[in-house]
Design a protein around this motif. Sequence first.
Motif, mmCIF file in Angstrom:
data_model
loop_
_atom_site.group_PDB
_atom_site.id
_atom_site.type_symbol
_atom_site.label_atom_id
_atom_site.label_comp_id
_atom_site.label_asym_id
_atom_site.label_seq_id
_atom_site.Cartn_x
_atom_site.Cartn_y
_atom_site.Cartn_z
ATOM 1 N N UNK A 177 1.010 -1.341 -0.228
ATOM 2 C CA UNK A 177 0.038 0.045 -0.073
ATOM 3 C C UNK A 177 0.901 1.195 -0.011
ATOM 4 N N UNK A 178 1.066 2.017 -0.960
ATOM 5 C CA UNK A 178 1.718 3.006 -1.282
ATOM 6 C C UNK A 178 1.091 4.689 -0.774
ATOM 7 N N UNK A 179 1.867 5.369 -0.228
ATOM 8 C CA UNK A 179 1.573 6.778 -0.105
ATOM 9 C C UNK A 179 2.463 7.572 -1.234
ATOM 10 N N UNK A 180 1.864 8.369 -2.050
ATOM 11 C CA UNK A 180 2.813 9.112 -2.904
ATOM 12 C C UNK A 180 2.496 10.555 -2.532
ATOM 13 N N UNK A 181 3.513 10.972 -2.146
ATOM 14 C CA UNK A 181 3.511 12.223 -1.738
ATOM 15 C C UNK A 181 3.889 13.360 -2.665
ATOM 16 N N UNK A 214 2.815 5.904 12.568
ATOM 17 C CA UNK A 214 2.015 4.955 12.575
ATOM 18 C C UNK A 214 1.000 4.782 11.300
ATOM 19 N N UNK A 215 1.588 5.568 10.592
ATOM 20 C CA UNK A 215 0.934 5.379 9.019
ATOM 21 C C UNK A 215 0.565 4.180 8.354
ATOM 22 N N UNK A 216 -0.512 3.770 8.081
ATOM 23 C CA UNK A 216 -0.778 2.303 7.538
ATOM 24 C C UNK A 216 -0.637 2.386 5.959
ATOM 25 N N UNK A 217 0.751 2.446 5.652
ATOM 26 C CA UNK A 217 1.264 2.215 4.319
ATOM 27 C C UNK A 217 2.517 1.376 4.521
ATOM 28 N N UNK A 247 0.662 -4.019 13.123
ATOM 29 C CA UNK A 247 -0.277 -5.248 12.917
ATOM 30 C C UNK A 247 -1.682 -4.656 12.575
ATOM 31 N N UNK A 248 -1.758 -3.688 13.308
ATOM 32 C CA UNK A 248 -3.363 -2.992 13.021
ATOM 33 C C UNK A 248 -3.659 -2.594 11.789
ATOM 34 N N UNK A 249 -2.738 -2.447 10.974
ATOM 35 C CA UNK A 249 -2.744 -1.807 9.483
ATOM 36 C C UNK A 249 -3.378 -3.122 8.587
#
Length: 685
Positions: free
Chosen positions: A165-169, A203-206, A384-386
Amino acid sequence: MRKAPGHILAAIFVFCLLAIGVSAQAPPNFVPPPENIPAGALIIPMDNVHQGNAAGTTFNLRAYGLANLMLQNNVPVKWAIKPGKAKDDIDFSADVTRISGNAGVAGPANLSFSGGPFVIPVEYDTPTLRNLISTFNSGGVDVVVYKTNAAAMVDVRYTLTHKPKIAVGPDGGNYGTGVHQTLFQNAGIPNFDSVTDDLIDINSCYTMATQAHSTSSEFVNLYKQFVIGGGNLLLQCASIRTFENNLSGHFQTTSHGYSIFGTGTQDFPSGAAVNTALIYPDGSMPFNQFIGILANQDGAVTEYEYAEGGGPVNDNRVSVKNSGSDESKYVATVSSLSSGAGSTVFELGGHDYARTDSGASEIERLNGQRMILNTIFVPVSRPMSCGLQQAAVLGYKSVRRFNFRDGGPALVAGDTLEWTIDYINNSEVPVSDFNIRDEVSAVNGLLTGNLTLVAGSNQVTVLGGGATADPNLSYDGLGDDPTSDLLAPGAFLPVGGRVQVKIRTTVNLLGSGGHPLPNGTILYNQTIARGNQVVGTVKSEAIDASNTSIFGIDTPAADSLAQMQTIGVLDPTIARISAPTRANSSISGEVRTAGGTPIAYALVTALNASSGQSKSIRTGADGTFYLDELETNSLYIVSAKIKGYTFPDGPATFTITDNVTGLAFIGRPVQTKPRAVTTTIFRRS
């Protein structure tokens, strides 16, 4: 301009199957042996011919999209990269037949694969998976997929279980926007978000964050916390200068940072882009899994080198660099901020490798895009929560003889075996409705009749991690149905949880069809586990020297029976029968007291339980006896008796499969009661 490859230096990288958390780039302590990939496994080729065209001048980027689709659907994917290979060298060869796509060779044929091919284990090749492939291919150029016709030995760098899962800035500048978004869409990878920089933190889910052309350094520290938290980061073009040379950055350099080289209207105090052939020092780096050379792409940052007085940190390693007098100038580098999975920072010069105005060929530009896509598949460790990890349950099995027998072969018909089964949740995903299925007397689903379950022997022990499980009281182990489930419904295997089950079986006197078990008969046993978060089933493998450390022991127990590896079945546990080697056998031993005194002239009798015939002999002065001409593979009841002694252990009952020595009968003297004495008194009258 950068056009030709230079000399390639090899380095060694490995992947340890049991330790999923392997550093992405750091050198390992040892090189593991290649992994046996059974027939029926699927291969997504990643070279320009089998996934491009006959001339090798193009490549189908959607191959990455198909591998990503597998991971998103809980199918583990093995990334094959040969350790220490020179760039573009072969990773492995296999006999295959094409099942999807039109490029490459239809087969069957023995083909060589390079460029870091992906492998899907055979047990996941289901109608559901085939439907995933066909549906994905209907959305664009078909991805080539091969199926192996025979087993192959493959160097597996990673067994991928994370769900990218990718976060693109934000990106920008005069070189175009949406660089990474467009690439991911073209590759068939929809699982990305365009984010603002302030959303990225520990904590970001990526699994991955990217910056294609960042000019704002306000949130560098937040990105660094994301990396420290187990995520990976890709910095490209201007982002290298913005992030790396920031006080909160320095992912790869000391406080001196990098000196920057580039093109365009930017201010470059170090100089303009250089024009020398490229060198790829490490062909086995995941970043370098592409075939051919890299394009000379323009951008605010095209090359960089350590600033004067500076140097590398975090095991910074060079992926691509210039040659000759410009060898100190790098185009691509990788560093690791931890020794476990994730925390890897990739840096790549050049802005948009899809631009066609650089004078580079199509494959040279595609290779720059491939470097970006490669970063997505390097494993991570996220909270783990992600929910960004597949469940990874490991199963192990061992066997020992349960009954005590003095002398004779290690295992014969009539013996009792105890099988110990362990399953461990080695992932960051808890597994609900967990269960283990065991067909006691079967090989690949076919009943053999060689083993009989000892009724009521199913014992379940929870050994840690908060697991909950109870035995299935209806377990009979006779077929592929719920009566062969070892656990009652509703078992729970949390992260780090471990469940152990023990069952006992009796080795039958006669096998399938009523025939005696021949010498060397192998008694296979292997369990399969399943759960709501586990796709398919997880086979158990035998406890052997390569994996016993997970149970806190160095070697199998001394009374463990033989283990065997087989092709096509994941390391089942086996026991090997010792059967008769002659028509008749003998029994020898002694009759004595508990203190060791020989008992002479005791009558020893061997009764054939089937025929009713018996044979007897008296012990000699030394208490020994020898009975011969006994029918092999028959059940005998052997007893001893003599006046004045009892034998509290009773007769010995066993099947004679070979000569028996050392049989001992321990006699106890009979206790006699003292006789009463009568006294007569005579009186004189």
